[in-house]
Write a protein that holds these residues in place. Sequence first.
Motif, short mmCIF file in Angstrom:
data_model
loop_
_atom_site.label_atom_id
_atom_site.label_comp_id
_atom_site.label_asym_id
_atom_site.label_seq_id
_atom_site.Cartn_x
_atom_site.Cartn_y
_atom_site.Cartn_z
N ASP A 92 -9.61 49.38 49.96
CA ASP A 92 -10.85 48.59 49.92
C ASP A 92 -11.52 48.62 48.55
N ALA A 93 -11.33 49.72 47.82
CA ALA A 93 -11.98 49.84 46.51
C ALA A 93 -10.93 50.21 45.46
N PRO A 94 -10.10 49.24 45.06
CA PRO A 94 -9.05 49.56 44.08
C PRO A 94 -9.66 50.04 42.76
N PRO A 95 -9.17 51.15 42.21
CA PRO A 95 -9.75 51.67 40.97
C PRO A 95 -9.40 50.80 39.78
N PRO A 96 -10.28 50.76 38.77
CA PRO A 96 -9.93 50.07 37.53
C PRO A 96 -8.78 50.80 36.84
N LEU A 97 -8.16 50.13 35.86
CA LEU A 97 -6.94 50.63 35.25
C LEU A 97 -7.05 52.08 34.76
N THR A 98 -8.14 52.40 34.07
CA THR A 98 -8.26 53.75 33.51
C THR A 98 -8.21 54.81 34.61
N ALA A 99 -8.96 54.59 35.68
CA ALA A 99 -8.99 55.55 36.78
C ALA A 99 -7.66 55.54 37.53
N LEU A 100 -7.08 54.36 37.65
CA LEU A 100 -5.79 54.25 38.34
C LEU A 100 -4.71 55.05 37.61
N ALA A 101 -4.63 54.82 36.30
CA ALA A 101 -3.62 55.51 35.49
C ALA A 101 -3.84 57.02 35.53
N ALA A 102 -5.10 57.44 35.45
CA ALA A 102 -5.41 58.87 35.48
C ALA A 102 -4.99 59.46 36.83
N ALA A 103 -5.21 58.71 37.90
CA ALA A 103 -4.88 59.22 39.23
C ALA A 103 -3.39 59.49 39.40
N VAL A 104 -2.56 58.75 38.68
CA VAL A 104 -1.12 58.96 38.81
C VAL A 104 -0.53 59.66 37.58
N GLY A 105 -1.42 60.08 36.66
CA GLY A 105 -0.97 60.94 35.56
C GLY A 105 -0.39 60.24 34.34
N TYR A 106 -0.86 59.04 34.04
CA TYR A 106 -0.36 58.32 32.87
C TYR A 106 -1.53 57.82 32.02
N ALA A 107 -1.23 57.50 30.77
CA ALA A 107 -2.22 56.85 29.91
C ALA A 107 -2.34 55.38 30.34
N PRO A 108 -3.55 54.80 30.26
CA PRO A 108 -3.77 53.46 30.80
C PRO A 108 -2.81 52.38 30.27
N HIS A 109 -2.69 52.28 28.96
CA HIS A 109 -1.86 51.22 28.39
C HIS A 109 -0.40 51.40 28.80
N HIS A 110 0.06 52.64 28.73
CA HIS A 110 1.44 52.93 29.10
C HIS A 110 1.68 52.59 30.58
#
Length: 273
Positions: A92-110
């Motif tokens: 219901d509340a998809p995280p923005p890219l920065t938070a999404l990438a952090a949640a799965v352990g990667y840098a946003p751009h990568h």
Amino acid sequence: MSATIDPDTAWDAFTRRDRAFDGRFVVAVHSTHIYCKPSCAARRPRRENVTFLSDAAAARAAGYRACRRCLPDSVARDRQAVIAAATLLAGDAPPPLTALAAAVGYAPHHFHRLFHRLTGITPAAYARTCRADRVLAALRDAAGVTDAIYAAGYAAPSRFYADAARLGMTPQAAAVGGAGETLHWMRLVTPLGPLLLAATARGWCRFAFDEDRDELHAAFPAATLLPGARAWRTHAEALIAQAAAVPVDGSLPRALRRTAFRTLLHQNATPIG
Ligand SMILES: [Zn+2]
């Protein structure tokens, strides 16, 4: 243990450096004792010098070392990160890219590039399809369009109206079962299974795997349903061919690949009438 994939297909994918095959097998090179992803950028060895193995563990067990150029051991981790991200994006509340990438352990751009490479679409596009999938039900259940906007998870009306264009009719018409609308529908074969496609004269209004006329009628009970004539089918076949040509990691879960495929259809869809 050898790969489940047949050697000719594997060699062909390796020759083309086809990223879609990364994770489906590894290439063990006898002369260097190194194993690679199919997409490795390194120069190709002769065919008699390679063996195709199912995964990195099999290659290590056979005494091979991971290539430092293509990092074949990262494939499983990358795929797990994309799968985990897709689950977050479908919420219901998809995280923005920065938070999404952090949640799965990667840098946003990568991570953005990784997600796009494995699924053929961006994380934002994936989230959009998941949210748009909720629009019709929200319109049918809510007291009015404003209520439906928030019930479907939209923070603001502007994005809702952009996504509601995927209904091929006004939100008001969709809310009353498509009354006054004519839907041209067809069922076509895709690499991911049978797909129902339906459109009004204004645009495509439904791409749904495994559905048939009954489900379409349930979604738009007040609309007139017509089998798609030749022009519609030709258009639909072109859309499917276009989406099927986008490379996607074939070992991702089928449901995820189907959502990505429908997203590509929406991205390429144009009005027909
Ligand atoms: Zn390599």
